[in-house]
Design an enzyme around this catalytic site. Structure first.
Site, PDB file in Angstrom:
ATOM      1  N   CYS A 259      62.626  40.521  44.165  1.00 33.32           N
ATOM      2  CA  CYS A 259      63.326  39.240  44.331  1.00 33.32           C
ATOM      3  C   CYS A 259      62.635  38.294  45.295  1.00 33.32           C
ATOM      4  CB  CYS A 259      64.752  39.498  44.810  1.00 33.32           C
ATOM      5  SG  CYS A 259      65.758  40.454  43.646  1.00 33.32           S
ATOM      6  N   HIS A 338      55.226  43.105  54.463  1.00 31.22           N
ATOM      7  CA  HIS A 338      55.206  44.171  53.463  1.00 31.22           C
ATOM      8  C   HIS A 338      55.344  45.515  54.162  1.00 31.22           C
ATOM      9  CE1 HIS A 338      54.402  46.363  49.855  1.00 31.22           C
ATOM     10  NE2 HIS A 338      53.927  45.330  49.190  1.00 31.22           N
ATOM     11  N   HIS A 424      68.595  23.728  57.660  1.00 32.97           N
ATOM     12  CA  HIS A 424      69.175  24.292  56.439  1.00 32.97           C
ATOM     13  C   HIS A 424      68.609  25.687  56.184  1.00 32.97           C
ATOM     14  CE1 HIS A 424      70.631  20.239  55.726  1.00 32.97           C
ATOM     15  NE2 HIS A 424      69.395  19.789  55.871  1.00 32.97           N
ATOM     16  N   HIS A 428      68.336  34.474  50.352  1.00 34.00           N
ATOM     17  CA  HIS A 428      68.462  35.069  49.014  1.00 34.00           C
ATOM     18  C   HIS A 428      69.856  35.630  48.795  1.00 34.00           C
ATOM     19  CE1 HIS A 428      67.923  37.429  45.484  1.00 34.00           C
ATOM     20  NE2 HIS A 428      67.823  38.585  46.109  1.00 34.00           N
ATOM     21  N   HIS A 457      78.426  33.127  44.209  1.00 32.57           N
ATOM     22  CA  HIS A 457      79.705  33.003  43.519  1.00 32.57           C
ATOM     23  C   HIS A 457      79.549  32.330  42.159  1.00 32.57           C
ATOM     24  CE1 HIS A 457      83.668  31.175  42.594  1.00 32.57           C
ATOM     25  NE2 HIS A 457      84.160  32.255  43.178  1.00 32.57           N
ATOM     26  N   ASN A 461      73.379  36.855  41.336  1.00 30.60           N
ATOM     27  CA  ASN A 461      72.034  37.111  41.865  1.00 30.60           C
ATOM     28  C   ASN A 461      71.025  36.806  40.753  1.00 30.60           C
ATOM     29  OD1 ASN A 461      69.611  38.117  42.814  1.00 30.60           O
ATOM     30  ND2 ASN A 461      70.470  40.019  43.619  1.00 30.60           N
TER      31      ASN A 461
END
Length: 528
Positions: A259, A338, A424, A428, A457, A461
């Protein structure tokens, strides 16, 4: 033992009155043990603090040298009068001073040249587009369970488990799913994968090209990331073929990167733009729901079914100087982390087959702890690049105090206020639990995480594209002003955690069209 206890939260749930058996008539309870993110900001690895400052001072040597050279050169020239300048240039007694002056001038010119030649080109985000499916693909939580039951792919235990996950997921009743997942036959086929890819990607790109008023043939760099669907020819080749792009386009297809791959794709596009001046780059981020649908009964592999939904984003980047005037954002920083060298991190999100040879994505119970460790590393490296000097000074003061005094009585490291670095936040939208824990650990307000909660909502995802639905939400609400800083944070399999920082070039206006939130923006935020 204490470390394990810190990562667990216990919840006692009243399950009602036992209707039969030896305990009939008595209250029954169940205990749920939930893993949570560790308080990762309470422990700091100095290695990553140093790494952040290494990024910060990579070009600082020039910024420190140039003012000194300018001052010295000005002092040399300013100390010579008009009459003395004639003597300085022509009399033999001034030859030494002339050589010194020319030497300083040469060093100044050389330093300025090296600085401007090594300075990275500015990368601008012209605009972006997010795919919104047709309303006929909307699926409520209740419809999800009913359609899953009718498909005949799940037993009652699996259906009950998915129902419990959905109820606490933070996902609403208007998310989108392909119709093929509810069919009795196998939907994880190349045909279904290509059909879904064509639908979501081409719709997003059509919208992007229309918004930016460019032709597909104008694009010189194409980067596509889709973690679990990787056909041959690649998805990037599908796009080139569909839009008949030019033959010398630099195309890349990133697979299996989870993702957070959307930010990795931005990083790759940035590097390619630095090496190829006067160019456009398009970054496409998506995931195929039908191709990754798991029809089995293994609990850890049923979780992705409940969260992942249809979505796609397309972003146009440019390094052309004339695009400064029409760009929405300028790229400031990218920090990638990573943790794949650690076996537990490597296997916490793992694609495999179950005992019935059904393919799916397995989610480990260690995910929250592994994610917290990766996030701690990422924000520790990012901090020196973005935090105000006052916050860094307080952080180091408490850190030095701890190093000097140590022990249990030593004060905890000062937790920097990242709200002072960014206006802002686009975190994720993985799950409600993840957003809750990130908010708690980073000390964010409800408004800071509103875009993430509402995206989860409304759209679920959507994997690597979720951070763009969140930015579209902020723009739709007209909250992004000129000069504001936007932090997009994503994490995924590997295990990876990546950050990208943008600077707004102009104030956002309420969209008249081409915004995925357009038809429902007035209803949000909704109470959760």
């Amino acid at each position: 033992m204490a470390r394990e206890e810190a990562l667990l939260s216990t919840e006692i749930v009243n399950r009602g009155i036992e209707s039969s058996g030896p305990d009939a008539g008595s209250l029954t309870f169940s205990v749920r043990v939930r893993r949570r993110l560790p308080d990762f900001v309470q422990s700091v690895n100095l290695k990553y603090v140093k790494l952040g400052y290494h990024y910060l001072i990579s070009h600082a040597i020039y910024l420190a040298t140039i003012p000194v050279l300018v001052v010295v050169f000005s002092a040399e020239v300013g100390s010579i009068s008009r009459e003395g300048l004639w003597n300085f240039l022509w009399e033999d007694t001034a030859r030494y001073d002339l050589v010194t002056l020319l030497a300083f001038f040469g060093v100044l010119v050389f330093t300025l040249s090296v600085y401007f030649m090594s300075k990275p080109r500015s990368i601008y985000l012209i605009d972006f587009a997010c795919y919104r499916p047709d309303d006929e693909l909307k699926v409520s939580k209740e419809d999800y369970i009913e359609l899953a039951r009718k498909s005949g792919k799940f037993d009652e235990g699996s259906l009950e488990f998915q129902k419990r996950i959905l109820q606490s997921s933070g996902i609403g009743d208007e998310t989108y799913m392909p119709k093929s997942v509810w069919l009795p036959e196998n939907c994880s086929t190349m045909k279904e994968g290509r059909a879904e890819a064509s639908e979501v990607i081409f719709a997003a790109l059509d919208e992007l090209f229309e918004k930016c008023r460019i032709r597909a043939k104008d694009v010189g760099i194409l980067v596509v990331n889709c973690s679990l669907f990787n056909p041959t020819p690649s998805i990037s080749a599908m796009i080139v073929n569909h839009y008949k792009m030019r033959g010398n386009i630099l195309s890349f297809n990133l697979g299996g990167m989870g993702c957070s791959a959307g930010i990795i794709a931005i990083d790759l596009a940035r590097d390619m733009l630095q090496a190829n001046p006067n160019n456009y780059a398009v970054v496409v981020s998506t995931e195929m729901v039908a191709f990754n649908w798991y029809p089995g009964s293994k609990r850890s592999m049923l979780i992705p079914n409940c969260y992942f939904r249809m979505g796609c984003s397309a972003v146009l980047l440019s390094n052309r100087r004339p695009d400064f005037r029409r760009a929405k954002y300028r790229l400031e920083h990218i920090v990638r982390t990573h943790k794949g060298a650690d076996d537990r991190s490597f296997r916490c999100v793992y694609q495999e087959e179950d005992e019935r040879s059904f393919k799916g994505l397995s989610i480990s119970k260690d995910l929250m702890e592994v994610g917290g460790d990766a996030l701690k590393t990422n924000i520790t490296t990012l901090g020196p690049l973005v935090l105000p000097f006052s916050e860094q000074l307080l952080f180091f003061a408490t850190l030095v105090k701890k190093q000097l005094f140590g022990g249990k009585d030593a004060s905890k490291p000062y937790i920097p206020d990242y709200k002072l670095a960014f206006e802002h936040f686009c975190v994720h939208a993985a799950s409600k639990t993840v957003i809750d824990e990130l908010q708690r650990n980073l000390g964010l307000s409800e408004k800071n995480v509103e875009a993430s909660r509402m995206t989860l909502h409304r759209f679920g995802n959507t994997s690597s594209s979720s951070i763009w639905y969140e930015l579209a939400y902020l723009e739709g609400k007209e909250r992004v002003k000129r000069g504001d800083r936007v932090w997009q944070l994503a994490f995924g399999s590997g295990f990876k955690c990546n950050s990208v920082v943008w600077r707004s070039m102009r104030r956002s206006r309420r969209p008249s069209r081409n915004n995925p939130w357009l038809d429902c923006l007035d209803r949000y935020p909704v109470p959760l």
